[in-house]
Design a protein around this motif. Structure first.
Motif, mmCIF file in Angstrom:
data_model
loop_
_atom_site.group_PDB
_atom_site.id
_atom_site.type_symbol
_atom_site.label_atom_id
_atom_site.label_comp_id
_atom_site.label_asym_id
_atom_site.label_seq_id
_atom_site.Cartn_x
_atom_site.Cartn_y
_atom_site.Cartn_z
ATOM 1 N N GLY A 35 0.767 -1.236 0.000
ATOM 2 C CA GLY A 35 0.000 0.000 0.000
ATOM 3 C C GLY A 35 0.796 1.283 0.000
ATOM 4 O O GLY A 35 0.279 2.338 -0.343
ATOM 5 N N GLY A 45 0.725 3.029 -3.247
ATOM 6 C CA GLY A 45 -0.586 3.473 -3.694
ATOM 7 C C GLY A 45 -1.094 2.830 -4.965
ATOM 8 O O GLY A 45 -2.045 3.320 -5.580
ATOM 9 N N SER A 74 -4.287 0.387 3.838
ATOM 10 C CA SER A 74 -4.718 1.411 2.890
ATOM 11 C C SER A 74 -5.908 0.924 2.085
ATOM 12 O O SER A 74 -6.030 -0.271 1.795
ATOM 13 N N GLU A 107 -8.168 2.001 -1.502
ATOM 14 C CA GLU A 107 -8.431 2.874 -2.640
ATOM 15 C C GLU A 107 -9.943 3.025 -2.719
ATOM 16 O O GLU A 107 -10.676 2.022 -2.732
ATOM 17 N N ARG A 160 -4.890 10.257 2.277
ATOM 18 C CA ARG A 160 -3.512 10.544 1.901
ATOM 19 C C ARG A 160 -3.445 11.838 1.087
ATOM 20 O O ARG A 160 -4.256 12.053 0.189
ATOM 21 N N LEU A 206 -6.893 7.656 -1.736
ATOM 22 C CA LEU A 206 -6.294 6.641 -0.872
ATOM 23 C C LEU A 206 -6.564 7.000 0.578
ATOM 24 O O LEU A 206 -6.369 8.146 0.993
ATOM 25 N N ASP A 246 -5.597 5.878 4.430
ATOM 26 C CA ASP A 246 -4.705 5.099 5.286
ATOM 27 C C ASP A 246 -5.343 4.956 6.658
ATOM 28 O O ASP A 246 -5.753 5.948 7.274
ATOM 29 N N SER A 266 -5.203 -2.878 0.827
ATOM 30 C CA SER A 266 -3.778 -3.179 0.640
ATOM 31 C C SER A 266 -3.374 -4.518 1.255
ATOM 32 O O SER A 266 -2.197 -4.852 1.306
#
Length: 228
Positions: free
Chosen positions: A97, A100, A135, A137, A160, A177, A179, A205
């Motif tokens: 992750g 990204g 992480s 997406e 992020r 993204l 986190d 991730s």
């Protein structure tokens, strides 16, 4: 053994899994960069392969070393794929992750007959503890909703940001993204499933089923751990 030599022995072992006239997936990172150098030497001895990659850096390195890269969208199956990771455990659960691009890495992993991680010994743990944040997406419109749902699961989400411009980091596909730090993860597989079920989440991730082999380099040499 220093880190550079660890990368070299990993890459040398990985080369043995690459056959002529095949499609190879490559992730990102220094271990993969070292593997590309070895692949370029094999190409000089008539190795013919095609590369797919989710990484702009890896694509650039392949072009630099004369390794053919094809768009992933034109490929439906990959013979073997190689990648690195932040951490992987004895159950073959891996955490990625930082770069990204994990959603695209996961796609390539799913397309591959074999998905092999190249790591040094310190990245192999008994049980994945997610020292680094998990992480996600996510679609842009889902930011507030996904953040609320993540908090309900005990996580502390942070979007992020970009260091090259003001505002959130936007992926190549126009997504955000997120986190997430969890203080206590009792069942990682269930947590991963719960995160994937949130509307707006594209990928996590955490890799729970994709890894088939791990090439581990350490002071005592290199070893291969297989799922089966």
């Amino acid at each position: 053994m220093d880190e550079e030599n660890l990368r070299k022995v990993c890459a040398e072992k990985a080369i043995g899994y690459i056959k002529n006239n095949t499609v190879i997936g490559l992730g990102a990172g220094r271990n993969i960069a070292c593997l590309i150098e070895l692949i370029s030497k094999e190409i000089q001895h008539n190795l013919k392969i095609k590369i797919v990659t989710p990484s702009d850096n890896t694509r650039s390195l392949c072009i630099k070393y004369g390794v053919e890269v094809v768009p992933t969208c034109f490929v439906d199956e990959i013979d073997v794929a190689f990648d690195g990771c932040g951490e992987v455990d004895e159950m073959f659960y891996a955490s990625k992750g930082g770069g990204g691009i994990f959603s695209k890495e996961k796609l390539i992993a799913s397309m591959a007959k074999e998905y092999i991680l190249l790591i040094d010994e310190k990245k192999l743990t008994k049980k994945l503890n997610c020292k680094c944040p998990i992480s996600l997406e996510i679609t842009k419109d889902s930011l507030a909703y996904v953040s609320t749902m993540v908090r309900s699961l005990g996580g502390n989400p942070v979007a992020r940001v970009s260091y090259n411009k003001d505002g959130y980091l936007i992926t190549d596909d126009g997504n955000l993204l997120l986190d997430i730090k969890f203080e206590d993860i009792r069942d990682l597989k269930k947590l991963n499933n719960d995160l994937n079920e949130i509307n707006g989440v594209i990928a996590t991730s955490i890799f729970t089923k994709e890894v088939t082999k791990i090439i581990v380099a350490g002071d005592a040499g290199v070893r291969i751990i297989s799922r089966t």
